[in-house]
Motif scaffolding. Sequence first.
Motif, PDB file in Angstrom:
ATOM      1  N   LEU A  98       0.833  -1.171  -0.045  1.00 24.36           N
ATOM      2  CA  LEU A  98       0.003  -0.040  -0.020  1.00 24.36           C
ATOM      3  C   LEU A  98       0.664   1.125  -0.099  1.00 24.36           C
ATOM      4  CD1 LEU A  98      -2.769  -1.084   2.793  1.00 24.36           C
ATOM      5  CD2 LEU A  98      -2.834  -1.312  -0.041  1.00 24.36           C
ATOM      6  N   LEU A  99       1.928   1.222   0.928  1.00 29.18           N
ATOM      7  CA  LEU A  99       2.681   2.459   0.773  1.00 29.18           C
ATOM      8  C   LEU A  99       3.577   2.629  -0.589  1.00 29.18           C
ATOM      9  CD1 LEU A  99       3.969   1.975   4.562  1.00 29.18           C
ATOM     10  CD2 LEU A  99       2.918   3.844   3.741  1.00 29.18           C
ATOM     11  N   TYR A 100       3.961   1.474  -0.965  1.00 25.89           N
ATOM     12  CA  TYR A 100       4.432   1.310  -2.330  1.00 25.89           C
ATOM     13  C   TYR A 100       3.685   2.115  -3.316  1.00 25.89           C
ATOM     14  CZ  TYR A 100       6.670   0.170  -6.790  1.00 25.89           C
ATOM     15  OH  TYR A 100       7.560  -0.060  -7.742  1.00 25.89           O
ATOM     16  N   GLY A 101       2.369   1.740  -3.487  1.00 25.81           N
ATOM     17  CA  GLY A 101       1.400   2.037  -4.250  1.00 25.81           C
ATOM     18  C   GLY A 101       1.203   3.551  -4.249  1.00 25.81           C
ATOM     19  N   LEU A 102       1.171   4.049  -2.874  1.00 24.51           N
ATOM     20  CA  LEU A 102       1.089   5.410  -2.579  1.00 24.51           C
ATOM     21  C   LEU A 102       2.281   6.244  -2.926  1.00 24.51           C
ATOM     22  CD1 LEU A 102      -0.700   7.902  -0.721  1.00 24.51           C
ATOM     23  CD2 LEU A 102       0.787   7.060   1.091  1.00 24.51           C
ATOM     24  N   GLY A 103       3.449   5.758  -2.683  1.00 22.53           N
ATOM     25  CA  GLY A 103       4.582   6.364  -3.333  1.00 22.53           C
ATOM     26  C   GLY A 103       4.556   6.761  -4.745  1.00 22.53           C
ATOM     27  N   SER A 104       4.184   5.400  -5.409  1.00 20.53           N
ATOM     28  CA  SER A 104       4.223   5.677  -7.042  1.00 20.53           C
ATOM     29  C   SER A 104       3.091   6.504  -7.343  1.00 20.53           C
ATOM     30  CB  SER A 104       3.639   4.207  -7.544  1.00 20.53           C
ATOM     31  OG  SER A 104       4.873   3.294  -7.004  1.00 20.53           O
ATOM     32  N   ALA A 105       1.872   6.748  -6.793  1.00 19.22           N
ATOM     33  CA  ALA A 105       1.022   7.556  -7.210  1.00 19.22           C
ATOM     34  C   ALA A 105       1.560   8.902  -6.871  1.00 19.22           C
ATOM     35  CB  ALA A 105      -0.339   7.356  -6.541  1.00 19.22           C
ATOM     36  N   HIS A 106       2.019   9.294  -5.772  1.00 17.81           N
ATOM     37  CA  HIS A 106       2.555  10.711  -5.640  1.00 17.81           C
ATOM     38  C   HIS A 106       3.669  10.911  -6.590  1.00 17.81           C
ATOM     39  CE1 HIS A 106       0.621  12.195  -2.105  1.00 17.81           C
ATOM     40  NE2 HIS A 106       0.907  11.173  -1.518  1.00 17.81           N
ATOM     41  N   LEU A 107       4.456   9.946  -6.902  1.00 19.25           N
ATOM     42  CA  LEU A 107       5.455  10.232  -7.829  1.00 19.25           C
ATOM     43  C   LEU A 107       5.029  10.593  -9.368  1.00 19.25           C
ATOM     44  CD1 LEU A 107       8.572   9.989  -8.237  1.00 19.25           C
ATOM     45  CD2 LEU A 107       8.202   7.816  -9.183  1.00 19.25           C
ATOM     46  N   ARG A 108       4.070  10.023  -9.530  1.00 22.33           N
ATOM     47  CA  ARG A 108       3.283  10.204 -11.006  1.00 22.33           C
ATOM     48  C   ARG A 108       2.724  11.659 -11.026  1.00 22.33           C
ATOM     49  NH1 ARG A 108       2.556   6.839 -14.701  1.00 22.33           N
ATOM     50  NH2 ARG A 108       3.997   6.158 -15.622  1.00 22.33           N
TER      51      ARG A 108
END
Length: 148
Positions: A98-108
């Motif tokens: 979940l944290l990885y997905g959150l980070g990926s979305a923020h990065l995008r």
Amino acid sequence: MIRQGETERALQAADVGLQIAPSHPGYKKVKARILLGQPDVPQALALLAATPPSVANDPEYHNLLATAQLAGGEYTDAIQSYRALLRLGDPRIDTAPLLYGLGSAHLRIGNAAEARQAYQQALQQPELSANLRAQIERRLASPVPAQQ
């Protein structure tokens, strides 16, 4: 059926189930997984976005929804979905992905600081897999983490 490689049969079964109970979360999850694997992200998103159960009642559903939102470029929605899942604080939920997905979305969406923070939090999770750890470490090692 999906695990046995019978994707078409699983899709047919999900479709029959959805004809009987159009809002049934279980049938929607099965069909969405198949659609994401094809990949038919827009159809999976439309299916999951229609009458979702509450996050507390079906975190798995919302995890799948967040994944579809991220894959479909709906980054702000994905951030909201990942945050809602993390707020549950359910010890049965593996928070590292979940944290990885959150980070990926923020990065995008260009929130590099928020992405870095989410990735660093993911690294602190005891259930973090070696594969996910390696992906996070690669992103954190980049001057500007590579986009997914």
